[in-house]
Design a protein around this motif. Structure first.
Motif, PDB file in Angstrom:
ATOM      1  N   VAL A 149       0.842  -1.204   0.000  1.00  0.00           N
ATOM      2  CA  VAL A 149       0.000   0.000   0.000  1.00  0.00           C
ATOM      3  C   VAL A 149       0.872   1.248   0.000  1.00  0.00           C
ATOM      4  CG1 VAL A 149      -1.470   1.390   1.532  1.00  0.00           C
ATOM      5  CG2 VAL A 149      -2.049  -0.988   1.059  1.00  0.00           C
ATOM      6  N   GLN A 150       2.008   1.160   0.710  1.00  0.00           N
ATOM      7  CA  GLN A 150       2.864   2.347   0.822  1.00  0.00           C
ATOM      8  C   GLN A 150       3.844   2.435  -0.329  1.00  0.00           C
ATOM      9  OE1 GLN A 150       4.095   1.751   4.827  1.00  0.00           O
ATOM     10  NE2 GLN A 150       2.197   2.616   5.664  1.00  0.00           N
ATOM     11  N   ARG A 151       3.701   1.526  -1.333  1.00  0.00           N
ATOM     12  CA  ARG A 151       4.495   1.593  -2.577  1.00  0.00           C
ATOM     13  C   ARG A 151       5.980   1.727  -2.286  1.00  0.00           C
ATOM     14  NH1 ARG A 151       2.066  -0.799  -5.299  1.00  0.00           N
ATOM     15  NH2 ARG A 151       2.498   0.141  -7.307  1.00  0.00           N
ATOM     16  N   MET A 182       9.406   5.404  -3.012  1.00  0.00           N
ATOM     17  CA  MET A 182       9.560   5.277  -4.470  1.00  0.00           C
ATOM     18  C   MET A 182       9.674   6.671  -5.097  1.00  0.00           C
ATOM     19  SD  MET A 182       5.781   4.928  -5.961  1.00  0.00           S
ATOM     20  CE  MET A 182       6.306   5.882  -7.371  1.00  0.00           C
ATOM     21  N   ASN A 187       6.963   9.298 -14.231  1.00  0.00           N
ATOM     22  CA  ASN A 187       5.836  10.221 -13.995  1.00  0.00           C
ATOM     23  C   ASN A 187       6.227  11.682 -14.163  1.00  0.00           C
ATOM     24  OD1 ASN A 187       4.726   7.801 -13.334  1.00  0.00           O
ATOM     25  ND2 ASN A 187       4.187   8.329 -11.224  1.00  0.00           N
ATOM     26  N   MET A 207      -4.826  12.994  -2.699  1.00  0.00           N
ATOM     27  CA  MET A 207      -5.205  11.878  -1.813  1.00  0.00           C
ATOM     28  C   MET A 207      -4.057  10.922  -1.511  1.00  0.00           C
ATOM     29  SD  MET A 207      -9.020  11.137  -3.242  1.00  0.00           S
ATOM     30  CE  MET A 207      -9.496  10.072  -1.860  1.00  0.00           C
ATOM     31  N   PHE A 208      -3.039  10.906  -2.369  1.00  0.00           N
ATOM     32  CA  PHE A 208      -1.915   9.978  -2.190  1.00  0.00           C
ATOM     33  C   PHE A 208      -0.616  10.753  -2.357  1.00  0.00           C
ATOM     34  CE2 PHE A 208      -4.796   6.469  -2.187  1.00  0.00           C
ATOM     35  CZ  PHE A 208      -5.814   6.833  -3.063  1.00  0.00           C
ATOM     36  N   PHE A 214       3.056  15.344  -6.475  1.00  0.00           N
ATOM     37  CA  PHE A 214       2.202  16.286  -7.207  1.00  0.00           C
ATOM     38  C   PHE A 214       1.963  17.568  -6.406  1.00  0.00           C
ATOM     39  CE2 PHE A 214       1.831  13.575 -10.591  1.00  0.00           C
ATOM     40  CZ  PHE A 214       1.186  12.382 -10.332  1.00  0.00           C
ATOM     41  N   GLU A 231      -1.338  11.619   3.364  1.00  0.00           N
ATOM     42  CA  GLU A 231      -0.361  10.544   3.242  1.00  0.00           C
ATOM     43  C   GLU A 231      -0.463   9.607   4.439  1.00  0.00           C
ATOM     44  OE1 GLU A 231       1.985   7.724   2.550  1.00  0.00           O
ATOM     45  OE2 GLU A 231       1.527   9.163   0.948  1.00  0.00           O
ATOM     46  N   ILE A 232      -0.617   8.320   4.169  1.00  0.00           N
ATOM     47  CA  ILE A 232      -0.844   7.331   5.241  1.00  0.00           C
ATOM     48  C   ILE A 232       0.448   6.832   5.882  1.00  0.00           C
ATOM     49  CG2 ILE A 232      -0.767   5.236   3.801  1.00  0.00           C
ATOM     50  CD1 ILE A 232      -3.415   4.345   5.195  1.00  0.00           C
ATOM     51  N   ASP A 259      -5.224   8.005   6.581  1.00  0.00           N
ATOM     52  CA  ASP A 259      -5.922   7.457   5.420  1.00  0.00           C
ATOM     53  C   ASP A 259      -6.746   8.561   4.778  1.00  0.00           C
ATOM     54  OD1 ASP A 259      -7.643   4.330   4.830  1.00  0.00           O
ATOM     55  OD2 ASP A 259      -7.815   6.234   3.716  1.00  0.00           O
ATOM     56  N   CYS A 260      -6.565   8.771   3.491  1.00  0.00           N
ATOM     57  CA  CYS A 260      -7.244   9.883   2.822  1.00  0.00           C
ATOM     58  C   CYS A 260      -8.766   9.775   2.972  1.00  0.00           C
ATOM     59  CB  CYS A 260      -6.860   9.938   1.346  1.00  0.00           C
ATOM     60  SG  CYS A 260      -7.170   8.413   0.465  1.00  0.00           S
ATOM     61  N   GLY A 275      -3.334  10.046  -7.319  1.00  0.00           N
ATOM     62  CA  GLY A 275      -2.098   9.543  -7.916  1.00  0.00           C
ATOM     63  C   GLY A 275      -1.702   8.192  -7.342  1.00  0.00           C
ATOM     64  N   PHE A 283     -11.270   4.374  -3.739  1.00  0.00           N
ATOM     65  CA  PHE A 283     -11.184   5.665  -3.050  1.00  0.00           C
ATOM     66  C   PHE A 283     -12.053   6.735  -3.712  1.00  0.00           C
ATOM     67  CE2 PHE A 283      -7.768   4.437  -0.224  1.00  0.00           C
ATOM     68  CZ  PHE A 283      -7.162   3.390  -0.896  1.00  0.00           C
TER      69      PHE A 283
END
Ligand code: SAM
Length: 353
Positions: A149-151, A182, A187, A207-208, A214, A231-232, A259-260, A275, A283
């Motif tokens: 989830v946290q990429r 990451m 991107n 949201m992310f 961004f 950001e979670i 959590d957004c 994103g 979401f």
């Protein structure tokens, strides 16, 4: 016409690597000219004759050829060519030299490298070659994809000190730990596009947010009134807070840890950035709820089979809008990057009223 002759050594093709390795180590190769492969042999241009014994065991003939027979080599050698030359000079076997990758990701003082298995036993040495040629402080070896989830990136520090770095792009500085967060170079265009998309005074919900991929270009390049950046992951959030300070956008970007679906402000946004890749549709209700009563634009990201875009993601946004008694209209969409064969990371700009 004056004949210009160039000194060369002629060796059989199968001995070329060994002859080159020794001549390079002795700095006797004329670097401005190419090695010429001709009829089973190789002509190596020389700066000076090799001392007796240097090519012991390598059948060779010293001679001269017309200047025109040896094509000039562009002086600008690529970093990869420099890495290869360094490896050869240090006596690497040609089979392993051939495995040295010709692409990598540079993130400020850190390089991220994908090394083939054939270089496992030399991973530290290989990393050292790139670090010297590219003049970086650390080399991370990529050992898998972006996970969870946290990429998080799957990398390991194989050379140098520390993996914290500052990557600069479009006038924005991103500080982060390249071993924990990451950073997708793919991107880059989308980050710039978001920076240019925001209108003066707008309220944006990201949201992310991550480290501010961004949110920062939007605040630095655009003149939004407010960017609520959710950001979670506490680690990424901490870098986001630092980067807001570093880019002097404290009056605009508001980092929100959590959590957004819980921390995103509701009913205020002119623009919502989603994103994320890998189940972003879940979401959408929270994204729609974040929009101001008059509506706004949702930038919806995810990965899809190329033939399903834009229909499938658009249907997901339309359904979520309907669920909130609103309507959705596709404004435009673009492929951010290829994600895997036949799979694209796409973004849809959708107007929701
Ligand atoms: N959009 C970024 C880019 O262009 O490179 C990528 C952001 S990254 C893939 C996604 C971020 O969302 C990660 O930092 C992750 O921790 C965060 N995240 C995942 N689920 C979340 C949630 N429910 N609420 C807030 N942030 C979340």
């Amino acid at each position: 016409m004056i004949r210009v002759l160039m000194r060369v050594v002629r060796v059989a093709r199968q001995d070329a690597d060994e002859a080159l390795r020794r001549l390079l180590a002795a700095d006797l190769v004329e670097r401005g000219r190419r090695v010429v492969l001709r009829g089973g042999g190789a002509l190596v241009p020389l700066r000076a004759p090799p001392p007796a014994g240097l090519l012991e065991g390598v059948p060779h003939v010293l001679g001269e050829v017309d200047d025109g027979e040896l094509p000039r080599r562009e002086q600008r050698t690529t970093p990869h060519a420099s890495v290869v030359e360094l490896a050869m000079r240090e006596g690497w076997p040609p089979a392993e030299v051939a495995l040295l990758p010709d692409r990598w990701e540079r993130l400020g003082r850190v390089v991220v490298l994908k090394l083939p298995e054939g270089l496992d036993r030399r991973e530290r040495e290989a990393a050292g070659l790139y670090a010297r040629v590219l003049r970086v402080g650390a080399v991370l070896r990529e050992v898998g994809g972006v996970e969870g989830v946290q990429r998080r990136p799957s990398v390991r520090l194989v050379w140098g000190e520390g993996s914290v770095t500052v990557h600069r792009e479009h006038g924005v500085a991103y500080e982060f730990d390249a071993a924990a967060q990451m950073f997708s170079k793919g991107n880059v265009e989308e980050r710039l596009r978001m920076g240019r998309a925001v209108h003066p005074g707008e309220t944006v919900v990201d949201m992310f947010a991550g480290i501010g991929y961004f949110a920062l270009p939007m605040a630095v390049l655009g003149r939004p009134g407010r960017v609520a950046a959710c950001e979670i992951d506490p680690g990424a959030h901490a870098w986001l807070v630092r980067n807001v300070r570093r880019n002097r956008v404290g009056g605009v970007v508001e980092p929100l840890l959590g959590d957004c679906r819980e921390v995103a402000p509701r009913g205020a946004a002119d623009r919502v950035v989603m994103g994320y890749v890998g189940g972003t549709a879940a979401f959408l209700p929270a994204a729609i709820a974040a929009l101001a009563p008059g509506g706004g634009v949702v930038h919806f990201h995810d990965k899809y089979p190329v033939e399903d875009v834009p229909a499938r993601p658009l249907a997901a946004v339309e359904e979520a809008a309907r669920g909130a008694g609103r309507t959705a209209r596709l404004l435009c969409w673009r492929e951010v990057k290829s994600f895997a064969p036949g799979i694209v990371h796409a973004v849809l700009d959708v107007g929701v009223r």
